[in-house]
Write an enzyme that holds these catalytic residues in place. Structure first.
Site, PDB file in Angstrom:
ATOM      1  N   GLN A 133      45.188  32.125  48.679  1.00  0.00           N
ATOM      2  CA  GLN A 133      45.586  33.530  48.774  1.00  0.00           C
ATOM      3  C   GLN A 133      44.508  34.418  48.138  1.00  0.00           C
ATOM      4  OE1 GLN A 133      48.341  34.708  50.370  1.00  0.00           O
ATOM      5  NE2 GLN A 133      47.725  36.799  49.875  1.00  0.00           N
TER       6      GLN A 133
ATOM      7  N   LYS B  14      55.190  35.257  53.585  1.00  0.00           N
ATOM      8  CA  LYS B  14      54.737  34.080  54.346  1.00  0.00           C
ATOM      9  C   LYS B  14      55.740  32.947  54.192  1.00  0.00           C
ATOM     10  CE  LYS B  14      49.893  35.332  53.733  1.00  0.00           C
ATOM     11  NZ  LYS B  14      48.624  35.099  53.032  1.00  0.00           N
TER      12      LYS B  14
ATOM     13  N   ASP C  76      43.894  29.817  57.728  1.00  0.00           N
ATOM     14  CA  ASP C  76      43.460  31.220  57.642  1.00  0.00           C
ATOM     15  C   ASP C  76      42.188  31.451  58.465  1.00  0.00           C
ATOM     16  OD1 ASP C  76      45.222  32.843  56.306  1.00  0.00           O
ATOM     17  OD2 ASP C  76      44.397  32.447  54.316  1.00  0.00           O
TER      18      ASP C  76
END
Ligand code: NAD
Length: 278
Positions: free
Chosen positions: A90, A46, A113
């Protein structure tokens, strides 16, 4: 097989138009808790992809025993930081932490997200979410690359997680696709899958899907990622066996993975645009 759906190729086609949307410095934060092996790899990817756009990914690594309060304090601080346009926790996070409680502290307009209750709830209620989860967008881009109208087709989605399966099921419903959600308690997965014009495998079980599961001429999206003891990465679909029977299929690696990373950055840019022009 007629078509390999190459995530890298689709991503490269999307790159320039995304790059052109960036006019100012953009920043996002990744909060990583503990030392889950695969997470290290995903975070690096990422950050490296963000770098190509000159987007600054701030990587916060917290100890695996960190308290919930400490994580939430950090999220609150980032929520108020104007140089941070998006925030990611995460996953997975250590079991002593309440994932839902933590994620829901991210303000919805920085939830790139798309995993807060507000964003998932907005998907459910047909209200445009601020962000759609990146893997869902990756799967939709893979389907869109085929330039077909999928209205009335049947999709079987294997996996009902909040990260992938459930929001993807909702997104496919929005395309007027008939959606069947399968999961670890599903009986007779084989015959269910055989009815699928579109089969999405997101279980995280290596080689779960073999030739007997697929409809001849179907479309297969393989979301699953498993690292084998020899270090190789495989999907949920036994690619070599399945590919000859289907019309289109995503490989692993090189299918949905690169698209997921692309759409994370796409969401970060969207967050910046929303915050700039609000
Ligand atoms: P998860 O563990 O939260 O969910 C897995 C789901 O699969 C569950 O709903 C479970 O019921 C179902 N399942 C498990 N075994 C099954 C079986 N034998 N038959 C039918 N259903 C079964 O995982 P997740 O976060 O949804 O991720 C799923 C997979 O996708 C993982 O391999 C993950 O690494 C991968 N993933 C890939 C990307 C990408 O960009 N390619 C992004 C996110 C997740």
């Amino acid at each position: 097989m007629n078509q390999l759906i190459c995530g890298h190729q689709i991503r490269d086609q999307l790159y320039v138009s995304l790059k052109n949307r960036i006019k100012d410095p953009i920043g996002f934060a990744i909060i990583q808790i503990g030392n889950d092996g695969p997470s290290d790899i995903y975070v690096k990817r990422k950050l490296a992809y963000a770098n190509k756009f000159n987007i600054h990914g701030h990587h916060f690594i917290l100890d695996s025993h960190v308290s919930e309060g400490r994580v939430i304090d950090l999220i609150k601080q980032l929520n108020h930081d104007p140089s941070i346009h998006g925030i990611i926790v995460q996953l997975p996070i250590p079991k002593h932490l309440n994932m839902r409680f933590i994620i829901d502290h991210i303000v919805p307009h920085k939830d790139i997200d798309g995993l807060t209750s507000i964003n998932l709830g907005r998907m459910m209620t047909h209200k445009e979410p601020f962000f759609i989860p990146c893997t869902v967008k990756g799967c939709l881009a893979a389907l869109n690359s085929l330039n077909e109208d999928f209205s009335g087709k049947t999709a079987v989605v294997i996996g009902r997680s909040l990260l992938v399966g459930r929001p993807l099921g909702l997104a496919l419903l929005e395309k007027n696709i008939t959606v069947i959600m399968a999961h670890s308690h599903t009986k007779d997965l084989v015959s269910l899958c055989q009815s699928a014009d579109i089969l999405v495998a997101a279980a995280g079980v290596a080689s779960l899907i073999s030739q007997k599961h697929v409809k001849k001429g179907g479309i297969i999206l393989d979301v699953g990622i498993t690292k084998k003891p020899d270090g190789s990465i495989v999907g949920d679909v036994d690619f070599d066996v399945v590919a000859p029977y289907v019309r289109a299929i995503t490989p692993v690696p090189g299918g949905i993975g690169p698209l997921t990373v692309h759409f994370l950055i796409d969401n970060a840019v969207k967050a910046y645009e929303n915050q700039k022009f609000q």
